[in-house]
Design a protein around this motif. Structure first.
Motif, PDB file in Angstrom:
ATOM      1  N   ILE A   2       0.851  -1.188   0.000  1.00 11.96           N
ATOM      2  CA  ILE A   2       0.000   0.000   0.000  1.00 11.96           C
ATOM      3  C   ILE A   2       0.888   1.240   0.000  1.00 11.96           C
ATOM      4  O   ILE A   2       1.807   1.362   0.801  1.00 11.96           O
ATOM      5  N   THR A   3       0.600   2.200  -0.893  1.00  9.74           N
ATOM      6  CA  THR A   3       1.364   3.438  -0.942  1.00  9.74           C
ATOM      7  C   THR A   3       0.808   4.439   0.065  1.00  9.74           C
ATOM      8  O   THR A   3      -0.300   4.267   0.586  1.00  9.74           O
ATOM      9  N   GLN A   4       1.568   5.509   0.303  1.00  9.59           N
ATOM     10  CA  GLN A   4       1.120   6.549   1.216  1.00  9.59           C
ATOM     11  C   GLN A   4      -0.191   7.163   0.725  1.00  9.59           C
ATOM     12  O   GLN A   4      -1.103   7.380   1.506  1.00  9.59           O
ATOM     13  N   LEU A   5      -0.288   7.415  -0.559  1.00 11.02           N
ATOM     14  CA  LEU A   5      -1.521   7.983  -1.109  1.00 11.02           C
ATOM     15  C   LEU A   5      -2.703   7.044  -0.869  1.00 11.02           C
ATOM     16  O   LEU A   5      -3.766   7.467  -0.423  1.00 11.02           O
ATOM     17  N   GLU A   6      -2.525   5.769  -1.140  1.00 14.14           N
ATOM     18  CA  GLU A   6      -3.611   4.802  -0.946  1.00 14.14           C
ATOM     19  C   GLU A   6      -4.044   4.731   0.519  1.00 14.14           C
ATOM     20  O   GLU A   6      -5.230   4.620   0.822  1.00 14.14           O
ATOM     21  N   SER A   7      -3.083   4.816   1.439  1.00 19.03           N
ATOM     22  CA  SER A   7      -3.410   4.701   2.857  1.00 19.03           C
ATOM     23  C   SER A   7      -4.098   5.945   3.407  1.00 19.03           C
ATOM     24  O   SER A   7      -4.664   5.920   4.490  1.00 19.03           O
ATOM     25  N   ALA A   8      -4.072   7.056   2.654  1.00 23.50           N
ATOM     26  CA  ALA A   8      -4.693   8.305   3.096  1.00 23.50           C
ATOM     27  C   ALA A   8      -6.133   8.462   2.607  1.00 23.50           C
ATOM     28  O   ALA A   8      -6.873   9.302   3.119  1.00 23.50           O
ATOM     29  N   ILE A   9      -6.547   7.668   1.647  1.00 23.25           N
ATOM     30  CA  ILE A   9      -7.867   7.834   1.023  1.00 23.25           C
ATOM     31  C   ILE A   9      -8.984   7.414   1.975  1.00 23.25           C
ATOM     32  O   ILE A   9      -8.915   6.353   2.601  1.00 23.25           O
ATOM     33  N   VAL A  10     -10.018   8.274   2.063  1.00 16.19           N
ATOM     34  CA  VAL A  10     -11.208   7.949   2.860  1.00 16.19           C
ATOM     35  C   VAL A  10     -12.432   7.937   1.957  1.00 16.19           C
ATOM     36  O   VAL A  10     -12.462   8.586   0.916  1.00 16.19           O
ATOM     37  N   ARG A  11     -13.425   7.183   2.386  1.00 12.95           N
ATOM     38  CA  ARG A  11     -14.712   7.076   1.688  1.00 12.95           C
ATOM     39  C   ARG A  11     -15.766   7.592   2.658  1.00 12.95           C
ATOM     40  O   ARG A  11     -15.860   7.125   3.794  1.00 12.95           O
ATOM     41  N   ILE A  12     -16.571   8.548   2.218  1.00 15.17           N
ATOM     42  CA  ILE A  12     -17.538   9.223   3.085  1.00 15.17           C
ATOM     43  C   ILE A  12     -18.946   8.745   2.779  1.00 15.17           C
ATOM     44  O   ILE A  12     -19.329   8.591   1.621  1.00 15.17           O
ATOM     45  N   ARG A  13     -19.711   8.520   3.859  1.00 15.79           N
ATOM     46  CA  ARG A  13     -21.069   7.965   3.763  1.00 15.79           C
ATOM     47  C   ARG A  13     -22.078   8.870   4.457  1.00 15.79           C
ATOM     48  O   ARG A  13     -21.723   9.674   5.306  1.00 15.79           O
ATOM     49  N   ASN A  14     -23.347   8.653   4.127  1.00 16.44           N
ATOM     50  CA  ASN A  14     -24.410   9.309   4.890  1.00 16.44           C
ATOM     51  C   ASN A  14     -24.855   8.367   6.008  1.00 16.44           C
ATOM     52  O   ASN A  14     -24.293   7.271   6.165  1.00 16.44           O
ATOM     53  N   GLN A  15     -25.863   8.779   6.758  1.00 15.25           N
ATOM     54  CA  GLN A  15     -26.309   7.972   7.903  1.00 15.25           C
ATOM     55  C   GLN A  15     -26.915   6.635   7.488  1.00 15.25           C
ATOM     56  O   GLN A  15     -26.944   5.699   8.270  1.00 15.25           O
ATOM     57  N   ARG A  16     -27.381   6.518   6.249  1.00 13.35           N
ATOM     58  CA  ARG A  16     -27.917   5.239   5.754  1.00 13.35           C
ATOM     59  C   ARG A  16     -26.805   4.315   5.273  1.00 13.35           C
ATOM     60  O   ARG A  16     -27.055   3.170   4.927  1.00 13.35           O
ATOM     61  N   GLY A  17     -25.576   4.845   5.184  1.00  8.10           N
ATOM     62  CA  GLY A  17     -24.450   4.044   4.715  1.00  8.10           C
ATOM     63  C   GLY A  17     -24.148   4.200   3.241  1.00  8.10           C
ATOM     64  O   GLY A  17     -23.234   3.564   2.715  1.00  8.10           O
ATOM     65  N   ASP A  18     -24.913   5.062   2.543  1.00  2.38           N
ATOM     66  CA  ASP A  18     -24.667   5.296   1.120  1.00  2.38           C
ATOM     67  C   ASP A  18     -23.339   6.019   0.935  1.00  2.38           C
ATOM     68  O   ASP A  18     -23.029   6.960   1.670  1.00  2.38           O
ATOM     69  N   ILE A  19     -22.568   5.623  -0.063  1.00  6.71           N
ATOM     70  CA  ILE A  19     -21.285   6.251  -0.335  1.00  6.71           C
ATOM     71  C   ILE A  19     -21.517   7.523  -1.144  1.00  6.71           C
ATOM     72  O   ILE A  19     -22.178   7.507  -2.180  1.00  6.71           O
ATOM     73  N   LEU A  20     -20.947   8.633  -0.645  1.00  8.85           N
ATOM     74  CA  LEU A  20     -21.192   9.939  -1.247  1.00  8.85           C
ATOM     75  C   LEU A  20     -19.974  10.533  -1.928  1.00  8.85           C
ATOM     76  O   LEU A  20     -20.104  11.403  -2.783  1.00  8.85           O
ATOM     77  N   GLY A  21     -18.792  10.123  -1.526  1.00  9.25           N
ATOM     78  CA  GLY A  21     -17.583  10.703  -2.093  1.00  9.25           C
ATOM     79  C   GLY A  21     -16.364  10.319  -1.285  1.00  9.25           C
ATOM     80  O   GLY A  21     -16.420   9.420  -0.447  1.00  9.25           O
ATOM     81  N   GLY A  22     -15.295  11.023  -1.535  1.00  8.04           N
ATOM     82  CA  GLY A  22     -14.035  10.693  -0.886  1.00  8.04           C
ATOM     83  C   GLY A  22     -13.347  11.903  -0.294  1.00  8.04           C
ATOM     84  O   GLY A  22     -13.841  13.030  -0.359  1.00  8.04           O
ATOM     85  N   GLY A  23     -12.197  11.641   0.255  1.00  5.63           N
ATOM     86  CA  GLY A  23     -11.349  12.655   0.848  1.00  5.63           C
ATOM     87  C   GLY A  23     -10.022  12.004   1.161  1.00  5.63           C
ATOM     88  O   GLY A  23      -9.769  10.861   0.760  1.00  5.63           O
ATOM     89  N   LEU A  25      -6.617  11.844   4.260  1.00  3.45           N
ATOM     90  CA  LEU A  25      -6.029  12.177   5.550  1.00  3.45           C
ATOM     91  C   LEU A  25      -4.889  13.167   5.337  1.00  3.45           C
ATOM     92  O   LEU A  25      -4.006  12.928   4.518  1.00  3.45           O
ATOM     93  N   VAL A  26      -4.910  14.303   6.070  1.00  2.00           N
ATOM     94  CA  VAL A  26      -3.865  15.322   5.938  1.00  2.00           C
ATOM     95  C   VAL A  26      -3.087  15.546   7.229  1.00  2.00           C
ATOM     96  O   VAL A  26      -2.088  16.266   7.229  1.00  2.00           O
ATOM     97  N   ALA A  27      -3.526  14.956   8.326  1.00  2.00           N
ATOM     98  CA  ALA A  27      -2.847  15.030   9.621  1.00  2.00           C
ATOM     99  C   ALA A  27      -3.358  13.861  10.460  1.00  2.00           C
ATOM    100  O   ALA A  27      -4.207  13.100  10.008  1.00  2.00           O
ATOM    101  N   ASP A  28      -2.847  13.728  11.687  1.00  7.36           N
ATOM    102  CA  ASP A  28      -3.190  12.578  12.528  1.00  7.36           C
ATOM    103  C   ASP A  28      -4.676  12.220  12.523  1.00  7.36           C
ATOM    104  O   ASP A  28      -5.037  11.075  12.360  1.00  7.36           O
TER     105      ASP A  28
END
Length: 152
Positions: A2-23, A25-28
């Motif tokens: 796993i690269t540093q970029l891959e380990s920083a990627i997040v997947r964002i969901r709503n309260q129902r669990g639907d995937i809405l987008g990404g982001g 990690l930029v700090a701890d």
């Protein structure tokens, strides 16, 4: 591996669990994402200018997709489509924050990104070129077709 970029990627969901987008990690415990994604996660109106309250759920899909984490909005620039989140707990041990750099003139540069278009809950890589500015001052990008691969 796993690269540093891959380990920083997040997947964002709503309260129902639907995937809405990404982001990413930029700090701890800090994540950078889009204000549009946060609005969708919290079911907000587009006119919301104050820092939103509420819990935004996310995970690290490439290193630990089964662990969902709560976060709250700590930075809000809806006019520039930027939102900062703070995780309620530390991210997975193997998550690594990425460094941000400011480009003086990003036009005509190529990029690679990981995204979650409709129908691709596991995410896909895509690439493209930053073409130039529109009359509204927005950057226009040219992306290549997303190619989804599968085993079998």
């Amino acid at each position: 591996m796993i690269t540093q970029l891959e380990s920083a990627i997040v997947r964002i969901r709503n309260q129902r669990g639907d995937i809405l987008g990404g982001g990413f990690l930029v700090a701890d415990r800090k994540v950078l994402t889009s204000a549009v994604v946060v609005r969708k996660a919290l079911n907000l109106q587009a006119s919301e200018l104050e820092i939103p309250r509420g819990e935004v759920e996310l995970d690290f899909p490439l290193i630990m997709p089964e662990r969902r984490l709560a976060s709250s909005v700590i930075h809000w620039e809806p006019q520039d489509d930027i939102a900062g989140l703070k995780l309620a707990e530390y991210p997975p041990r193997n998550a690594k924050a990425v460094s941000l750099l400011k480009a003086e003139d990003p036009m005509h540069h190529s990029f690679r990104t990981f995204c979650f278009p409709p129908g691709y809950e596991d995410g896909v890589w895509t690439s493209g070129t930053i073409m130039g500015r529109t009359a509204a001052g927005l950057a226009q990008i040219d992306t290549r077709e997303i190619t989804y691969t599968s085993q079998g």
